[in-house]
Design a protein around this motif. Sequence first.
Motif, short mmCIF file in Angstrom:
data_model
loop_
_atom_site.label_atom_id
_atom_site.label_comp_id
_atom_site.label_asym_id
_atom_site.label_seq_id
_atom_site.Cartn_x
_atom_site.Cartn_y
_atom_site.Cartn_z
N VAL A 280 0.07 -4.56 6.08
CA VAL A 280 -0.25 -4.18 7.47
C VAL A 280 -1.73 -4.23 7.81
O VAL A 280 -2.10 -4.42 8.97
CB VAL A 280 0.28 -2.75 7.81
N ALA A 281 -2.61 -4.08 6.83
CA ALA A 281 -4.00 -3.76 7.16
C ALA A 281 -4.88 -4.97 7.41
O ALA A 281 -4.72 -6.02 6.78
CB ALA A 281 -4.60 -2.91 6.04
N SER A 282 -5.84 -4.78 8.34
CA SER A 282 -6.90 -5.77 8.50
C SER A 282 -7.90 -5.58 7.35
O SER A 282 -8.42 -6.54 6.79
CB SER A 282 -7.60 -5.60 9.84
N ARG A 283 -8.15 -4.31 6.99
CA ARG A 283 -8.97 -4.02 5.80
C ARG A 283 -8.39 -2.82 5.08
O ARG A 283 -7.75 -1.96 5.68
CB ARG A 283 -10.42 -3.69 6.20
N VAL A 284 -8.65 -2.78 3.78
CA VAL A 284 -8.14 -1.71 2.92
C VAL A 284 -9.32 -1.03 2.25
O VAL A 284 -10.22 -1.70 1.76
CB VAL A 284 -7.21 -2.30 1.83
N ALA A 285 -9.30 0.32 2.23
CA ALA A 285 -10.27 1.06 1.43
C ALA A 285 -9.51 1.62 0.23
O ALA A 285 -8.59 2.42 0.40
CB ALA A 285 -10.88 2.20 2.23
N VAL A 286 -9.88 1.15 -0.97
CA VAL A 286 -9.23 1.66 -2.18
C VAL A 286 -10.02 2.88 -2.65
O VAL A 286 -11.23 2.80 -2.87
CB VAL A 286 -9.19 0.59 -3.30
N MET A 287 -9.33 4.02 -2.77
CA MET A 287 -10.01 5.28 -3.09
C MET A 287 -9.64 5.80 -4.47
O MET A 287 -8.55 5.55 -4.96
CB MET A 287 -9.66 6.32 -2.04
N ASP A 288 -10.57 6.53 -5.04
CA ASP A 288 -10.32 7.22 -6.31
C ASP A 288 -11.20 8.45 -6.37
O ASP A 288 -12.42 8.35 -6.20
CB ASP A 288 -10.61 6.29 -7.49
N GLU A 289 -10.60 9.61 -6.58
CA GLU A 289 -11.33 10.87 -6.75
C GLU A 289 -12.41 11.09 -5.69
O GLU A 289 -13.56 11.38 -6.00
CB GLU A 289 -11.94 10.93 -8.15
N GLY A 290 -12.00 10.92 -4.41
CA GLY A 290 -12.91 11.25 -3.32
C GLY A 290 -13.95 10.20 -3.01
O GLY A 290 -14.81 10.41 -2.16
N ARG A 291 -13.88 9.07 -3.71
CA ARG A 291 -14.86 8.00 -3.43
C ARG A 291 -14.13 6.72 -3.05
O ARG A 291 -13.03 6.45 -3.52
CB ARG A 291 -15.72 7.73 -4.67
N VAL A 292 -14.78 5.93 -2.19
CA VAL A 292 -14.23 4.62 -1.85
C VAL A 292 -14.75 3.63 -2.88
O VAL A 292 -15.94 3.45 -3.05
CB VAL A 292 -14.65 4.22 -0.42
N MET A 293 -13.82 3.00 -3.60
CA MET A 293 -14.21 2.05 -4.67
C MET A 293 -14.52 0.67 -4.10
O MET A 293 -15.36 -0.04 -4.62
CB MET A 293 -13.08 1.93 -5.70
N GLN A 294 -13.81 0.29 -3.04
CA GLN A 294 -14.06 -1.01 -2.41
C GLN A 294 -13.39 -1.02 -1.04
O GLN A 294 -12.29 -0.50 -0.88
CB GLN A 294 -13.49 -2.15 -3.27
N VAL A 295 -14.07 -1.61 -0.06
CA VAL A 295 -13.48 -1.81 1.26
C VAL A 295 -13.53 -3.30 1.55
O VAL A 295 -14.61 -3.89 1.51
CB VAL A 295 -14.30 -1.10 2.37
N ALA A 296 -12.39 -3.91 1.82
CA ALA A 296 -12.37 -5.35 2.08
C ALA A 296 -11.02 -5.73 2.67
O ALA A 296 -10.10 -4.91 2.74
CB ALA A 296 -12.62 -6.13 0.78
N THR A 297 -10.91 -6.99 3.08
CA THR A 297 -9.62 -7.49 3.57
C THR A 297 -8.66 -7.55 2.37
O THR A 297 -9.11 -7.63 1.22
CB THR A 297 -9.78 -8.92 4.13
N PRO A 298 -7.35 -7.53 2.63
CA PRO A 298 -6.39 -7.59 1.52
C PRO A 298 -6.63 -8.79 0.59
O PRO A 298 -6.54 -8.66 -0.63
CB PRO A 298 -5.04 -7.70 2.23
N GLU A 299 -6.96 -9.95 1.18
CA GLU A 299 -7.21 -11.14 0.34
C GLU A 299 -8.37 -10.90 -0.62
O GLU A 299 -8.29 -11.24 -1.80
CB GLU A 299 -7.56 -12.38 1.19
#
Length: 375
Positions: free
Chosen positions: A214-233
């Motif tokens: 569904v997403a235009s961009r995804v923020a992958v999170m771990d323990e309160g921090r964003v590890m990476q923000v980018a498009t699904p591709e």
Amino acid sequence: MAETVFAPWDDPNEKPLIRFQNVTKRFGEFVAIDDLTLDIFEREFFALLGPSGCGKTTMMRMLAGFETVSEGSIELAGQDIAAVPPNKRAVNMMFQSYALFPHLSVYENIAFGLRRGNMPKHDLDARVTEMLKLTRLEKFARRKPHQISGGQRQRVALARSLAKAPKLLLLDEPLGALDAKLRQATQFELMDIQEKTGTTFVIVTHDQEEAMTVASRVAVMDEGRVMQVATPERIYEAPESVYVADFIGDVNIVAGQSTPMGEDRYHISWAEGQQPLVAASDRPFTDGQSCHLAVRPEKIAISAERPADVDNAVQGKVLDIAYLGNLSTYYVELPGGQIIKSQTANTRRISRRTFTWEDTVWVSWTATAGVLLAQ
């Protein structure tokens, strides 16, 4: 005419709709969100993805106004929202439980917020009708929630959330209660509705497939921090850490030490008595640096003979086979005990398998098939 690609995050002149600046949220000693900075743009379908307890719901509750920020600031359309009470924010939240009123009809459930806002009757009727049409619920307007299916209840909750035309809609695990097939259909409906209304959606989910769909961009999170923000591709093809590579989809991760071989190429020593692997990387690695090579199973070929002219080929034996209908995944054990997954598409009907358990096979991949990661 070429269609312009929606990518406001790449345009330095675009102002974000939501801006988290150095946001920290503590619950007593526990840090739920750790110095988070993040921009979300208007008309985005933005996914917060991560395991339970990574802080994604806390972020959403801060946006909605149910939690306060311990440090830092959150801006919505250029305004610091710290002092704005939840009911005055141009934000609506759709809960996992849908929270519909059981004694009210579908129509009245959707109209509820508009009545409280004292909308004139004529406008209210037009707006509810528009929402029923948008969510394809016209036929069910007079029914009560218990008289419709789970998927329809989900759409009622969505129609009610969108009725007041919020700038931002927050969706907390909105498809959690639906079965797999219905979830898939509903994901496409959500995307369709988001596009038609132009509302910014922020969805919280722990389901990677859902986020990627569904997403235009995804923020992958771990323990309160964003590890990476980018498009699904980008998240799938160019993860920035082992955590992100491992969290999204299936992946093989081989640990080793790098030796630069000129022109963005590296040799990776990875196992006693084995040829080094060859990997391409535009990120620099130093001689002897610890690294991880992440290669997706579908990029690994499996064959009975050693393939000619391939960068990486390792012999092993078939330990396990997972047959998924359209795909087969072979788990191949290498001499050092490392297991490599290779995935092949089942284009023909299986009359007999090419490989079976205990067979000796070669797994091979190109230097550019993997991503070389430092951590």
